[in-house]
Enzyme design. Structure first.
Site: not given
Length: 314
Positions: A91, A121, A124, A126, A146, A151, A178
């Protein structure tokens, strides 16, 4: 907790994730207006037409392809626009591509939707959430990602299968990035209030292999991408769930991604922690007690994200 009357959701990016999210939102009856936006206008129009043909089977809904201007008065902007994650690509490899897409789109969205909740969403997630907050200047409750909501769902599903119980009765979290540095929180995991270790004893279940569970959860997306090229159904339900708790003002606790300061020694970094989400958006982070190893892993996850942001000049 009633649904906002005449709720409007706009989805930016009608690739597999955006289109699947539109389907999930339409089927749920969450919104009365659903706007689809994509750089490929024909794609957005096609998705809107296809969904619109199902109008007789769902609650009254106006679904249409539009421009940024058509997002005006949206309650929620769902940002899924971005390059796809390719087999073998993490990601974080997507950062350069998708940050530029966000930078091009966000100012136009803010022009028409300064008061909307912005749900990021695209991956990556974050890093993009961090960039969206910096660019927009909006308060942290209004812009969030998100994060590890999906996860966390995977983690709970794995534990539920092992324990042979309903996943909805399992309470456990994946925190942090994430992505590859995400952290499984075992110390607070329980089944209907019973700590996992005690539940195993009550049911005569042998101890679970934590390493195997974490590996399956962490690699799930990579495996799906290898098998079918992309992940989109589960994240679509994730988007629907987050929109639901906002529009219904549910005060649900979800592991969305948002800016973290002065928690666990982490400063100025977007990552996922248990958070109360309601009509105001990302209202409050809940600082749960972690074991030392979990806290160290969470700090490491934050450092990895900060390093990426620094390397990308963000």
């Amino acid at each position: 907790m009633k649904l906002r009357k005449g709720a409007k959701i706009s989805i930016v990016g009608t690739g597999l994730v955006g289109a699947s999210a539109a389907f999930a939102i339409m089927a749920s009856g969450l919104a009365s207006d659903l706007v689809l936006i994509d750089i490929n206008k024909a794609k957005a129009e096609g998705e809107a037409m296809d969904l619109g043909d199902a109008a007789a089977f769902v609650k009254p809904l106006d679904v249409y392809a539009g421009s940024f201007e058509d997002c005006k008065d949206s309650d929620i902007i769902v940002f899924t626009a971005g390059a796809n994650q390719k087999p073998g690509e993490t990601r974080l490899d997507l950062v350069y591509k998708n940050v530029n897409i966000l930078k091009e789109s966000l100012p136009q969205l803010l022009k028409y939707c300064p008061y909307a909740i912005y749900l990021i969403v695209a991956n990556p997630v974050d890093v993009l959430t961090h960039v969206a907050l910096k660019i927009s200047g909006l308060p942290s409750n209004q812009v969030f990602g998100s994060g590890t909501v999906l996860d966390t769902s995977r983690f709970r599903a794995e534990l539920a299968e092992y324990c042979n119980v309903d996943p909805r009765n399992v309470h456990a979290y994946i925190l942090g990035e994430h992505g590859d540095s995400e952290v499984a929180i075992w110390s607070t995991a329980d089944v209907s209030g019973i700590p996992l270790k005690e539940f195993f004893q009550l049911r005569g279940i042998p101890p679970i292999s934590r390493e195997k569970v974490v590996k399956r959860v962490r690699n799930a997306a990579y495996e799906i991408i290898q098998l079918k090229g992309a992940t989109y159904y589960a994240i679509a339900f994730t988007i629907k769930r987050i929109c639901e708790t906002v529009l219904r003002d549910e005060n649900s606790i979800l592991t969305v991604s948002g800016i973290v300061n002065d928690l666990y020694g982490i400063q100025d970094c977007c990552l996922s922690l248990p958070t109360i989400v309601n009509g105001a958006g990302r209202e409050q982070v809940l600082p749960i007690t972690l074991e030392r190893e979990e806290e160290v892993a969470l700090k490491n996850s934050a450092q990895i994200l900060r390093d990426v942001i620094k390397q990308a000049g963000l």
